[in-house]
Design a protein around this motif. Structure first.
Motif, PDB file in Angstrom:
ATOM      1  N   GLY A  27     -46.389  89.130 -44.731  1.00 17.20           N
ATOM      2  CA  GLY A  27     -47.711  88.548 -44.979  1.00 17.20           C
ATOM      3  C   GLY A  27     -48.721  88.758 -43.862  1.00 17.20           C
ATOM      4  O   GLY A  27     -49.887  88.398 -44.010  1.00 17.20           O
ATOM      5  N   ASN A 181     -54.412  92.153 -48.377  1.00 17.11           N
ATOM      6  CA  ASN A 181     -53.459  91.256 -47.713  1.00 17.11           C
ATOM      7  C   ASN A 181     -53.531  89.848 -48.289  1.00 17.11           C
ATOM      8  O   ASN A 181     -52.500  89.242 -48.600  1.00 17.11           O
ATOM      9  CB  ASN A 181     -53.751  91.246 -46.202  1.00 17.11           C
ATOM     10  N   GLY A 185     -50.648  89.489 -50.836  1.00 16.68           N
ATOM     11  CA  GLY A 185     -49.652  89.163 -49.817  1.00 16.68           C
ATOM     12  C   GLY A 185     -49.006  90.410 -49.230  1.00 16.68           C
ATOM     13  O   GLY A 185     -47.949  90.333 -48.593  1.00 16.68           O
ATOM     14  N   THR A 187     -48.058  93.037 -46.714  1.00 17.22           N
ATOM     15  CA  THR A 187     -48.036  93.090 -45.255  1.00 17.22           C
ATOM     16  C   THR A 187     -48.652  94.418 -44.824  1.00 17.22           C
ATOM     17  O   THR A 187     -48.401  95.449 -45.459  1.00 17.22           O
ATOM     18  CB  THR A 187     -46.575  92.974 -44.765  1.00 17.22           C
TER      19      THR A 187
END
Ligand code: ATP
Length: 235
Positions: A27, A181, A185, A187
């Motif tokens: 994340g 992001n 979510g 990364t």
């Protein structure tokens, strides 16, 4: 999610990475900044398996990925957007995007992801039938990011997405990085020479010098660090 321990990578006799330790949590947006030739691109290529390390460990969710084929690493959830974009100029926008999903079989989900990237970059939807090579530099960067997203990565590696783009487009690209992001979510590991913008969008950052990590901190602290300011932020 991703951990590098004592990673050493060579080009023939030239040692580009001299023992890199780095941690990316799920994340996060992590940025890696540093001067030309510091080893930033090599760090990304060591992770994606394009230039495998000679020694050290790289683990994704606890599984070692060192020595795996780049294709296998993509299928485990790591996609790289290389420096200089490298889209396929003679293929259409849509064909470039389809290639990003080549290793997937979930047709309905692929369709949903296509809608998602067209929503993220409406200009690509308008130009879906156009050859990639006819797009502007900024649009090609959008296409390169979208192609990587079509693999539905859990970790997206971005190599200098702002390179050679006009300031307004750069701004837009960084906004989209933050959006990818926060919405998905996903990364993100962002290599940038535009340290100012990169640190503004990142949660944490690493500074690289001569094949080594010289500093690691929150983005906020790096932005106010005097050494970082003098060396990389031009203030
Ligand atoms: P840039 O922003 O200029 O891409 P970088 O921080 O990404 O810089 P790298 O491209 O990773 O740095 O380069 C690290 C070192 O490895 C440099 O000394 C560079 O000259 C060397 N290097 C990179 N690619 C090769 C290659 N294909 N063959 C030999 N040496 C290389």
């Amino acid at each position: 999610m991703l951990e590098l321990k004592s990673v050493r990578t060579y080009y023939g006799n030239i040692q580009a990475l001299k023992g890199i330790d780095l941690l990316i949590n799920r994340g996060e947006i992590i940025t890696l900044i540093g001067a030309n030739g510091a080893g930033k691109s090599t760090t990304l290529m060591s992770i994606s398996g394009v230039v495998p390390p000679k020694s050290g460990e790289i683990t994704l969710d606890g599984t070692s990925i060192v020595g795996m084929d780049p294709d296998r690493i993509v299928s485990l959830g790591i996609s790289q957007v290389p420096e200089g974009r490298r889209i396929f100029p003679h293929l259409t926008v849509r064909e470039n995007l389809d290639l990003g999903a080549l290793l997937r079989k979930d047709k309905a989900e692929i369709r949903a992801d296509l809608d998602y990237v067209f929503n993220l970059f409406p200009i690509l939807a308008e130009r879906r039938g156009q050859a990639g090579g006819t797009l502007s530099g900024g649009e090609q960067q959008m296409l390169a990011i979208s192609r990587a997203l079509m693999a539905r990565p859990k970790l997206l590696l971005l190599d200098e997405p702002s390179l050679g783009l006009a300031p307004l487009i750069v701004q837009q690209i960084f906004e989209i990085i933050a959006q990818i992001n926060s919405e998905n979510g996903t990364t993100i590991f962002l290599v940038e020479q535009n340290a100012n913008q990169a640190l503004k969008v990142a949660h944490r950052g690493y500074v690289m010098e001569n094949g080594r990590i010289s500093l690691a901190d929150t983005a906020e602290k790096l932005l106010s660090n005097e050494d970082v300011k003098n060396a990389y932020l031009g203030v």
